[in-house]
Design a protein around this motif. Sequence first.
Motif, PDB file in Angstrom:
ATOM      1  N   VAL A 405      31.222 -12.600  46.212  1.00  0.00           N
ATOM      2  CA  VAL A 405      30.677 -11.947  45.019  1.00  0.00           C
ATOM      3  C   VAL A 405      31.680 -10.903  44.557  1.00  0.00           C
ATOM      4  N   TYR A 406      32.121 -11.023  43.308  1.00  0.00           N
ATOM      5  CA  TYR A 406      33.169 -10.145  42.782  1.00  0.00           C
ATOM      6  C   TYR A 406      32.724  -9.556  41.448  1.00  0.00           C
ATOM      7  N   ARG A 407      33.356  -8.450  41.087  1.00  0.00           N
ATOM      8  CA  ARG A 407      32.961  -7.709  39.888  1.00  0.00           C
ATOM      9  C   ARG A 407      34.204  -7.397  39.071  1.00  0.00           C
ATOM     10  N   PHE A 408      34.327  -8.075  37.915  1.00  0.00           N
ATOM     11  CA  PHE A 408      35.513  -7.904  37.080  1.00  0.00           C
ATOM     12  C   PHE A 408      35.198  -8.348  35.662  1.00  0.00           C
ATOM     13  N   ALA A 409      35.474  -7.485  34.688  1.00  0.00           N
ATOM     14  CA  ALA A 409      35.362  -7.814  33.267  1.00  0.00           C
ATOM     15  C   ALA A 409      36.778  -7.936  32.705  1.00  0.00           C
ATOM     16  N   PRO A 410      37.160  -9.068  32.133  1.00  0.00           N
ATOM     17  CA  PRO A 410      38.564  -9.304  31.756  1.00  0.00           C
ATOM     18  C   PRO A 410      38.966  -8.668  30.432  1.00  0.00           C
ATOM     19  N   PHE A 411      38.759  -7.363  30.337  1.00  0.00           N
ATOM     20  CA  PHE A 411      39.100  -6.633  29.122  1.00  0.00           C
ATOM     21  C   PHE A 411      39.988  -5.443  29.466  1.00  0.00           C
ATOM     22  N   ARG A 412      40.974  -5.203  28.626  1.00  0.00           N
ATOM     23  CA  ARG A 412      41.750  -3.972  28.767  1.00  0.00           C
ATOM     24  C   ARG A 412      40.868  -2.789  28.366  1.00  0.00           C
ATOM     25  N   MET A 413      40.884  -1.748  29.196  1.00  0.00           N
ATOM     26  CA  MET A 413      40.101  -0.545  28.900  1.00  0.00           C
ATOM     27  C   MET A 413      40.944   0.680  29.224  1.00  0.00           C
ATOM     28  N   THR A 414      41.091   1.551  28.245  1.00  0.00           N
ATOM     29  CA  THR A 414      41.742   2.828  28.488  1.00  0.00           C
ATOM     30  C   THR A 414      40.787   3.739  29.250  1.00  0.00           C
ATOM     31  N   LYS A 415      41.315   4.852  29.719  1.00  0.00           N
ATOM     32  CA  LYS A 415      40.447   5.816  30.402  1.00  0.00           C
ATOM     33  C   LYS A 415      39.355   6.314  29.463  1.00  0.00           C
ATOM     34  N   ALA A 416      39.709   6.545  28.191  1.00  0.00           N
ATOM     35  CA  ALA A 416      38.715   7.017  27.218  1.00  0.00           C
ATOM     36  C   ALA A 416      37.620   5.974  27.016  1.00  0.00           C
ATOM     37  N   GLN A 417      37.987   4.699  26.994  1.00  0.00           N
ATOM     38  CA  GLN A 417      36.972   3.652  26.853  1.00  0.00           C
ATOM     39  C   GLN A 417      36.057   3.603  28.068  1.00  0.00           C
ATOM     40  N   ARG A 418      36.627   3.731  29.258  1.00  0.00           N
ATOM     41  CA  ARG A 418      35.794   3.706  30.461  1.00  0.00           C
ATOM     42  C   ARG A 418      34.827   4.888  30.466  1.00  0.00           C
ATOM     43  N   GLU A 419      35.274   6.028  29.968  1.00  0.00           N
ATOM     44  CA  GLU A 419      34.405   7.206  29.900  1.00  0.00           C
ATOM     45  C   GLU A 419      33.303   7.039  28.854  1.00  0.00           C
ATOM     46  N   ALA A 420      33.496   6.125  27.898  1.00  0.00           N
ATOM     47  CA  ALA A 420      32.504   5.915  26.842  1.00  0.00           C
ATOM     48  C   ALA A 420      31.329   5.053  27.304  1.00  0.00           C
ATOM     49  N   ILE A 421      31.469   4.379  28.434  1.00  0.00           N
ATOM     50  CA  ILE A 421      30.379   3.563  28.954  1.00  0.00           C
ATOM     51  C   ILE A 421      29.216   4.476  29.339  1.00  0.00           C
ATOM     52  N   HIS A 422      28.034   4.179  28.822  1.00  0.00           N
ATOM     53  CA  HIS A 422      26.832   5.007  29.000  1.00  0.00           C
ATOM     54  C   HIS A 422      26.968   6.354  28.288  1.00  0.00           C
ATOM     55  N   SER A 423      28.022   6.512  27.490  1.00  0.00           N
ATOM     56  CA  SER A 423      28.225   7.751  26.752  1.00  0.00           C
ATOM     57  C   SER A 423      28.318   7.392  25.271  1.00  0.00           C
ATOM     58  N   TYR A 424      29.160   8.088  24.509  1.00  0.00           N
ATOM     59  CA  TYR A 424      29.275   7.799  23.086  1.00  0.00           C
ATOM     60  C   TYR A 424      30.649   7.211  22.763  1.00  0.00           C
ATOM     61  N   ASP A 425      30.749   6.603  21.589  1.00  0.00           N
ATOM     62  CA  ASP A 425      31.971   5.966  21.095  1.00  0.00           C
ATOM     63  C   ASP A 425      32.421   4.779  21.946  1.00  0.00           C
ATOM     64  N   GLU A 426      31.469   4.039  22.480  1.00  0.00           N
ATOM     65  CA  GLU A 426      31.787   2.801  23.201  1.00  0.00           C
ATOM     66  C   GLU A 426      32.406   1.811  22.209  1.00  0.00           C
ATOM     67  N   HIS A 427      33.520   1.204  22.583  1.00  0.00           N
ATOM     68  CA  HIS A 427      34.164   0.235  21.697  1.00  0.00           C
ATOM     69  C   HIS A 427      35.079  -0.687  22.495  1.00  0.00           C
ATOM     70  N   LEU A 428      35.269  -1.891  21.976  1.00  0.00           N
ATOM     71  CA  LEU A 428      36.122  -2.900  22.603  1.00  0.00           C
ATOM     72  C   LEU A 428      37.107  -3.410  21.567  1.00  0.00           C
ATOM     73  N   GLY A 429      38.393  -3.381  21.919  1.00  0.00           N
ATOM     74  CA  GLY A 429      39.421  -3.857  21.007  1.00  0.00           C
ATOM     75  C   GLY A 429      39.223  -5.327  20.669  1.00  0.00           C
ATOM     76  N   VAL A 430      39.471  -5.676  19.414  1.00  0.00           N
ATOM     77  CA  VAL A 430      39.332  -7.071  18.986  1.00  0.00           C
ATOM     78  C   VAL A 430      40.273  -7.964  19.787  1.00  0.00           C
ATOM     79  N   ALA A 431      41.536  -7.582  19.910  1.00  0.00           N
ATOM     80  CA  ALA A 431      42.491  -8.377  20.669  1.00  0.00           C
ATOM     81  C   ALA A 431      42.086  -8.477  22.137  1.00  0.00           C
ATOM     82  N   ASP A 432      41.469  -7.419  22.644  1.00  0.00           N
ATOM     83  CA  ASP A 432      41.052  -7.417  24.050  1.00  0.00           C
ATOM     84  C   ASP A 432      39.865  -8.347  24.277  1.00  0.00           C
ATOM     85  N   LEU A 433      38.950  -8.413  23.314  1.00  0.00           N
ATOM     86  CA  LEU A 433      37.858  -9.371  23.401  1.00  0.00           C
ATOM     87  C   LEU A 433      38.404 -10.794  23.452  1.00  0.00           C
ATOM     88  N   LEU A 434      39.375 -11.082  22.592  1.00  0.00           N
ATOM     89  CA  LEU A 434      39.919 -12.444  22.542  1.00  0.00           C
ATOM     90  C   LEU A 434      40.689 -12.783  23.817  1.00  0.00           C
TER      91      LEU A 434
END
Length: 449
Positions: A405-434
């Motif tokens: 059992v492993y835990r990995f989401a295949p998206f690039r995330m900056t430190k600011a993006q990781r801090e936005a999880i459960h907080s405000y300004d959560e966002h995912l780059g379009v290129a990163d989604l693709l």
Amino acid sequence: MTALPTDEHAVGALQALVRIPTVSDRDPARVDTDAFERLLAELARQFPLLHERLEVSRVGTHGLLAHWAGASTERPVVLMAHLDVVPVDTDAPWQHDPFGGEVHDSPVGPAIWGRGTLDDKGCVVGICTAVEQLLEAGHVPAQDVWLSFGCDEEVSGPAALEAVGVLRERGVTPWLVLDEGGAIAGGAFPGVKAPLGVIGVTEKGTTSLELVAEGRGGHASTPAPNGPTARIARAILRMEKSPFPASAPAPTLELMRRLAPHVPLPLRPLLSRADRMAPVVTRALLAAGPEAAAMTRTTVATTTLSGSPALNVIASTARAGLNIRVMVGDTVAGVVEHVRKAVADDSIRIEVVESGEPSPVSPMDEPFELLEDCIGAVFPDAVATPYVMMAATDSRHFTAISEHVYRFAPFRMTKAQREAIHSYDEHLGVADLLDGVRWYALLIERLPS
């Protein structure tokens, strides 16, 4: 691999899901079930081939379990994500509507903004788009593929447990289970320029306790010493001064060893021998700040406080909620005993609100190596490495039927993006989604025969 449907479809699908506020709640009466129904309908509209050709069934109230028959049933794979999100703090300074699903510029380029883009509707869309593309191309996976999308992960609900029950009844023992968790994390360690492809091989247990102090209460004009609120405050301070013992577990030491070629030259000898210098590495992590220190020990955070209902009333009962993340090697029973000794006050009652042991450590053998290989193919600049996940995922329940059992989401995330999880300004780059869609598709294509 032919890119069908278009990239714009993946972006539009994530926008559509973000716009449906599927906020979970521990009280079922407070859940907007209509929102979840609309989300399931939207999934069917966005991914028609998946719903037409896979065996899709409801799990729990609004969870989904889908079966894609492969060429073989010997080594089935489970790809996981969750459909629910945490509430939005309306006072937080969001730059864009948290349920708008709008595309705006960001430090990572054009990005989809909104609650759930990272946690965890981005993974839902990544998985579903990859499956839809492969179905359109006529691909048959080498092994059975199961999709498990929970609807109450954020409140530790039962949907994932019910999915495990269905798989157990059908005799499915997964060769690989993959859920959210790690990411292609930029800026994860000081001095390391390369992003880290962190794969959670275990996760801390989530346990919640309440400290309860009781007394006579009364009028605030005649306070007595050592009342309930004073005793609770003292207990909190004692907990702060009594941290759990620190020691870096094996996955953390392996992470350090893999970082060795990427750190400044003076640190390389230490990290390259991390497994033989565990005490030194542990001390270094403790000194590196709260995020690094949390990799070495069970942590305690005082999260809720309650006392008197009025300013002029002395509380008859005061409570403090403790959110505890139990490190691999520790137990809930040991945690409760540690808290009891640290508080050192028999008048304070300790109530166990939620009990969760840490997950077993999954081996770094063939399934893990497959994840590594796919990271290397899609994110060649990233350092793939195991780690101990701090938070809880639905995948912890799947350890009952699989040791991988492993835990990995295949998206690039900056430190600011990781801090936005459960907080405000959560966002995912379009290129990163693709890129995430490409990664999921590659994983399915590379399943071994």
